[in-house]
Write an enzyme that holds these catalytic residues in place. Sequence first.
Site, PDB file in Angstrom:
ATOM      1  CB  CYS A  41    -124.756 102.572  15.888  1.00 44.18           C
ATOM      2  SG  CYS A  41    -125.517 104.148  15.523  1.00 44.18           S
ATOM      3  CE1 TYR A  78    -120.479  87.941  -4.814  1.00 40.91           C
ATOM      4  CE2 TYR A  78    -118.269  88.437  -5.586  1.00 40.91           C
ATOM      5  CZ  TYR A  78    -119.364  87.602  -5.560  1.00 40.91           C
ATOM      6  OH  TYR A  78    -119.358  86.440  -6.279  1.00 40.91           O
TER       7      TYR A  78
HETATM    8  N1  LLP Z   1    -120.373  80.057  -8.805  1.00 48.02           N
HETATM    9  C1  LLP Z   1    -120.725  79.738  -7.556  1.00 48.02           C
HETATM   10  C2  LLP Z   1    -121.403  78.467  -7.307  1.00 48.02           C
HETATM   11  C3  LLP Z   1    -120.434  80.605  -6.485  1.00 48.02           C
HETATM   12  O1  LLP Z   1    -120.775  80.267  -5.247  1.00 48.02           O
HETATM   13  C4  LLP Z   1    -119.795  81.845  -6.747  1.00 48.02           C
HETATM   14  C5  LLP Z   1    -119.493  82.792  -5.667  1.00 48.02           C
HETATM   15  C6  LLP Z   1    -119.474  82.159  -8.092  1.00 48.02           C
HETATM   16  C7  LLP Z   1    -119.769  81.232  -9.089  1.00 48.02           C
HETATM   17  C8  LLP Z   1    -118.817  83.438  -8.474  1.00 48.02           C
HETATM   18  O2  LLP Z   1    -117.574  83.624  -7.877  1.00 48.02           O
HETATM   19  P1  LLP Z   1    -116.684  84.904  -8.278  1.00 48.02           P
HETATM   20  O3  LLP Z   1    -116.290  84.751  -9.732  1.00 48.02           O
HETATM   21  O4  LLP Z   1    -117.500  86.110  -8.081  1.00 48.02           O
HETATM   22  O5  LLP Z   1    -115.547  84.841  -7.371  1.00 48.02           O
HETATM   23  N2  LLP Z   1    -119.106  88.123  -1.071  1.00 48.02           N
HETATM   24  C9  LLP Z   1    -117.769  87.620  -1.277  1.00 48.02           C
HETATM   25  C10 LLP Z   1    -117.684  86.626  -2.418  1.00 48.02           C
HETATM   26  C11 LLP Z   1    -118.598  85.418  -2.252  1.00 48.02           C
HETATM   27  C12 LLP Z   1    -118.547  84.469  -3.418  1.00 48.02           C
HETATM   28  C13 LLP Z   1    -119.571  83.415  -3.298  1.00 48.02           C
HETATM   29  N3  LLP Z   1    -119.684  82.531  -4.428  1.00 48.02           N
HETATM   30  C14 LLP Z   1    -116.835  88.819  -1.454  1.00 48.02           C
HETATM   31  O6  LLP Z   1    -117.288  89.947  -1.439  1.00 48.02           O
HETATM   32  O7  LLP Z   1    -115.625  88.645  -1.571  1.00 48.02           O
END
Ligand code: LLP
Length: 422
Positions: A351, A379
């Site tokens: 909703c 995610y």
């Molecule tokens: N290392 C640290 C300290 C982080 O904060 C993050 C992600 C990663 C590694 C991994 O990043 P990646 O390789 O997954 O980009 N919920 C959001 C993404 C948030 C990312 C937060 N930090 C989305 O769905 O786009």
Amino acid sequence: MTLPGSPHLVRLAGELRLDGHSLVDLAHRFGTPLFVYSQAAMLSAVAAYHQALQGRPHLVCYAMKANSSLAVLQTFARAGCGFDIVSVGELERVLAAGGSAAKTVFSGVGKKRDEMARALEAGVRCFNVESHGELVRLDEVARAHGKLARVSLRVNPDVDAGTHPYISTGLKGNKFGIAHHEALDAYRHAAALPGLEVVGIDCHIGSQIVQIAPYLDALDRLLDLVEAVEREGLVIHHVDVGGGLGITYTDEAPPAADALVGALLARLDSRGHGWREVLFEPGRSLVGNAGVLLTEVQYLKRGPTKNFCIVDAAMNDLLRPAMYEAWMAIEPCRQRDGIAAETWDVVGPVCESGDWLGRDRRLAISEGDTLAVLSAGAYGMAMASNYNTRPRAAEIMLVGDQAHLIREREPIQALMSGERLL
Ligand code: LLP
């Protein structure tokens, strides 16, 4: 037919298949909403990092916030990965999945004392520390437990990763890391605290990054600091360049993992740091394109200005569109003949007007059809909630010709467990 994302996902004779498995069949067998992952896609994504790092001291720490389901963690633990965690809950998941604390780095701006104590007891590889206050607290907790805490300082390099503001983390206006100009002082501070041992430096500049240049800028900023810190007699054993590599949701063209790794290693070499251990913290690029979310069309509701395709997955299952206005491909799992394509907003039953998975999509569909939201391995489930008292979806991991149920659909009773009437 070319689909954005994974070569593991193909359309054959009108039917979407992940690693050869019919997605419609999986939806009928296990119900919807349903996350389906290809283990082979995850393994090939991590192999790209490992191959590019071959011959170098390195550790790939899977950023498990992207998808923390136990079988996913088990897959990466068996592939030789360490983990990047941000809570004690994530640590317990690593241990439950057979991962190694000694290969786990503990990130996050808000670590509490009990989290530090548990991580010290488990023997994590290091704490990625983000503030002076955290240094002081970690020193106290370590000494109280008769431990020495290994620390890496997360430096905010103030570079623009060119991504969505909510997932850009390496700019000086962000809450993350220690400002570059304060970092040398923070290293001196850490070195003076008896409960701490300085072992590394790290950064993480954002997520869904599709260029190499911001990584090189950040690495240069880190290496400037390493040189300044080591001139004072401290030793930095490892350089952790974080995660953040993007994937293809629509037409993005991120560099391949090996191209990114190669460019960073070349920069380390050219600056005389080639011998140093390198850590990566990839999340999305290891799992994002390995998964889809399957959902069933419930109603087709035509309106005066919009047509709504109401499906049984919602923002509680997949928050990215609602939260970031993220564009994720939506495909019918079985193509239909004799139905004209129309423009639909694909929405869930929650909703909220913000509860949508895709807007203005051209789809030829009818009620009862199964749709796949692509690139949903990262995610997706990890950010799922029980909003509207909706049980979280089931998850399937495809391993060869087997479809393993790795998480059962949450029973409604479980949603009320732990609650008490007055
Ligand atoms: N290392 C640290 C300290 C982080 O904060 C993050 C992600 C990663 C590694 C991994 O990043 P990646 O390789 O997954 O980009 N919920 C959001 C993404 C948030 C990312 C937060 N930090 C989305 O769905 O786009």
